[in-house]
Design a protein around this motif. Structure first.
Motif, mmCIF file in Angstrom:
data_model
loop_
_atom_site.group_PDB
_atom_site.id
_atom_site.type_symbol
_atom_site.label_atom_id
_atom_site.label_comp_id
_atom_site.label_asym_id
_atom_site.label_seq_id
_atom_site.Cartn_x
_atom_site.Cartn_y
_atom_site.Cartn_z
ATOM 1 N N LYS A 7 0.835 -1.203 0.000
ATOM 2 C CA LYS A 7 0.000 0.000 0.000
ATOM 3 C C LYS A 7 0.871 1.254 0.000
ATOM 4 O O LYS A 7 0.593 2.223 -0.714
ATOM 5 N N ALA A 8 1.945 1.236 0.787
ATOM 6 C CA ALA A 8 2.865 2.372 0.827
ATOM 7 C C ALA A 8 3.509 2.596 -0.541
ATOM 8 O O ALA A 8 3.646 3.734 -1.006
ATOM 9 N N LYS A 9 3.901 1.518 -1.192
ATOM 10 C CA LYS A 9 4.481 1.625 -2.533
ATOM 11 C C LYS A 9 3.494 2.277 -3.507
ATOM 12 O O LYS A 9 3.872 3.111 -4.334
ATOM 13 N N GLN A 10 2.235 1.897 -3.399
ATOM 14 C CA GLN A 10 1.221 2.450 -4.294
ATOM 15 C C GLN A 10 1.024 3.943 -4.038
ATOM 16 O O GLN A 10 0.902 4.739 -4.983
ATOM 17 N N ILE A 11 1.000 4.324 -2.762
ATOM 18 C CA ILE A 11 0.856 5.742 -2.415
ATOM 19 C C ILE A 11 2.000 6.555 -3.013
ATOM 20 O O ILE A 11 1.793 7.613 -3.613
ATOM 21 N N ILE A 12 3.215 6.043 -2.869
ATOM 22 C CA ILE A 12 4.388 6.744 -3.402
ATOM 23 C C ILE A 12 4.349 6.783 -4.928
ATOM 24 O O ILE A 12 4.624 7.814 -5.545
ATOM 25 N N ASN A 13 4.001 5.671 -5.526
ATOM 26 C CA ASN A 13 3.959 5.567 -6.981
ATOM 27 C C ASN A 13 2.982 6.568 -7.585
ATOM 28 O O ASN A 13 3.257 7.194 -8.614
ATOM 29 N N GLU A 14 1.839 6.764 -6.937
ATOM 30 C CA GLU A 14 0.802 7.631 -7.473
ATOM 31 C C GLU A 14 0.980 9.099 -7.086
ATOM 32 O O GLU A 14 0.271 9.973 -7.591
ATOM 33 N N SER A 15 1.925 9.381 -6.207
ATOM 34 C CA SER A 15 2.094 10.747 -5.703
ATOM 35 C C SER A 15 2.756 11.666 -6.726
ATOM 36 O O SER A 15 3.500 11.231 -7.599
ATOM 37 N N GLN A 16 2.454 12.947 -6.586
ATOM 38 C CA GLN A 16 3.067 13.980 -7.423
ATOM 39 C C GLN A 16 4.107 14.791 -6.651
ATOM 40 O O GLN A 16 4.874 15.545 -7.239
ATOM 41 N N ALA A 17 4.089 14.660 -5.329
ATOM 42 C CA ALA A 17 5.019 15.389 -4.468
ATOM 43 C C ALA A 17 5.281 14.556 -3.217
ATOM 44 O O ALA A 17 4.440 13.749 -2.806
ATOM 45 N N ILE A 18 6.445 14.779 -2.598
ATOM 46 C CA ILE A 18 6.843 14.007 -1.422
ATOM 47 C C ILE A 18 7.136 14.969 -0.268
ATOM 48 O O ILE A 18 7.920 15.916 -0.414
ATOM 49 N N LEU A 19 6.498 14.719 0.860
ATOM 50 C CA LEU A 19 6.818 15.429 2.096
ATOM 51 C C LEU A 19 7.443 14.414 3.052
ATOM 52 O O LEU A 19 6.784 13.456 3.455
#
Length: 278
Positions: A7-19
């Motif tokens: 699930k974490a991988k999917q969140i990162i994969n779909e993200s446009q920005a990282i905090l």
């Protein structure tokens, strides 16, 4: 665990920005103490244990007035330790990650150690909410100036736990202190941190309606500044999701978020290993 990592991988994969939000647990895998509880603090500083002083008592600006050699033994030792410490591999993995997002990232950290700058993250993209040990100010606020500590080296007698040399204010010659927010601290010069905060708030404003992945690492509950930020943002905005990496306090409140019950370095490795980016 595997389900949460996917699930974490999917969140990162779909993200446009990282905090990236980080507490003291981020530095443990680099060999830094996290001062978790009085016993953890005393293990790192056995001489202070003999004095019966807790971390909260020691991290207080009063010592610069009442016992400068003790104050600078504590902060001088930490300054030297942080200078000598090499950031663990997780920092490089996160730096590689943000490059895949066109460097659209920000760091929000309570750590005063400067490890993110040392690892290659841009200083204009870092908000050190409690200040930095690598900068000094006058202990009596004779001026609003904050200056770089790179020219200072504090020699510490570890047997007596006393600083042999004491940094002085460049303006008035009084005792200097780290530009860090301490406990019971009414003399902290927040000018530098407020400048970082302004840049952070601008970044948030520019990305607030984009998909932001918050990667929180090693943020405890005793001082909850870091956890509060991730909770607030993910609860307030639909497209902001929180990944909380923590070996103990990993729980998240919202279904869209995910907790990873691992230490910082291992958690970073697990969520970023073989990840496929859009």
């Amino acid at each position: 665990m595997n389900k949460n990592i996917q699930k974490a991988k999917q969140i990162i994969n779909e993200s446009q920005a990282i905090l990236i939000t980080a507490g003291a647990g981020m530095g443990v895998d680099s060999g830094l103490p996290d001062f978790r509880g009085t016993s953890g603090f005393w293990k790192a500083y056995p001489t202070i244990k003999d004095l019966g002083i807790s971390f909260q008592d020691m991290a207080n600006p009063k010592w610069f007035a009442t016992n400068p050699p003790l104050a600078w033994a504590f902060y001088g030792h930490r300054l030297n330790l942080y200078r000598d410490t090499i950031p663990h591999d997780g920092f490089k993995m996160l730096l590689d990650l943000v490059k895949t997002k066109k460097d659209n990232y920000f760091i929000y950290t309570s750590n005063v150690d400067g490890q993110f700058q040392k690892a290659g993250f841009h200083s204009d993209k870092i908000y050190e909410v409690h200040g930095s040990i690598h900068h000094l100010q006058c202990s009596n606020r004779c001026t609003n100036k904050i200056y770089d500590a790179s020219s200072e080296y504090i020699e510490v007698d570890m047997d007596k736990f006393e600083a042999i040399n004491i940094p002085l204010c460049n303006e008035c010659g009084d005792i200097a202190r780290p530009n860090i927010l301490m406990f019971g601290d009414w003399s902290w010069n927040s000018k530098r941190s407020l400048s970082q905060r302004h840049k952070y708030k601008n970044w948030i404003s520019n990305n607030i309606y984009k998909k932001i992945a918050i990667i929180e690492i090693g943020a405890g509950t005793n001082i909850s500044t870091i956890r509060n930020e991730g909770n607030y943002l993910s609860e307030s905005f639909t497209d902001i999701q929180l990944i909380r990496i923590n070996p103990r306090d990993f729980e998240v409140q919202m279904v869209k978020n995910v907790g990873i019950e691992l230490g910082g370095l291992e958690g970073i490795k697990q969520i970023l290993d073989n990840i496929k980016y859009n």
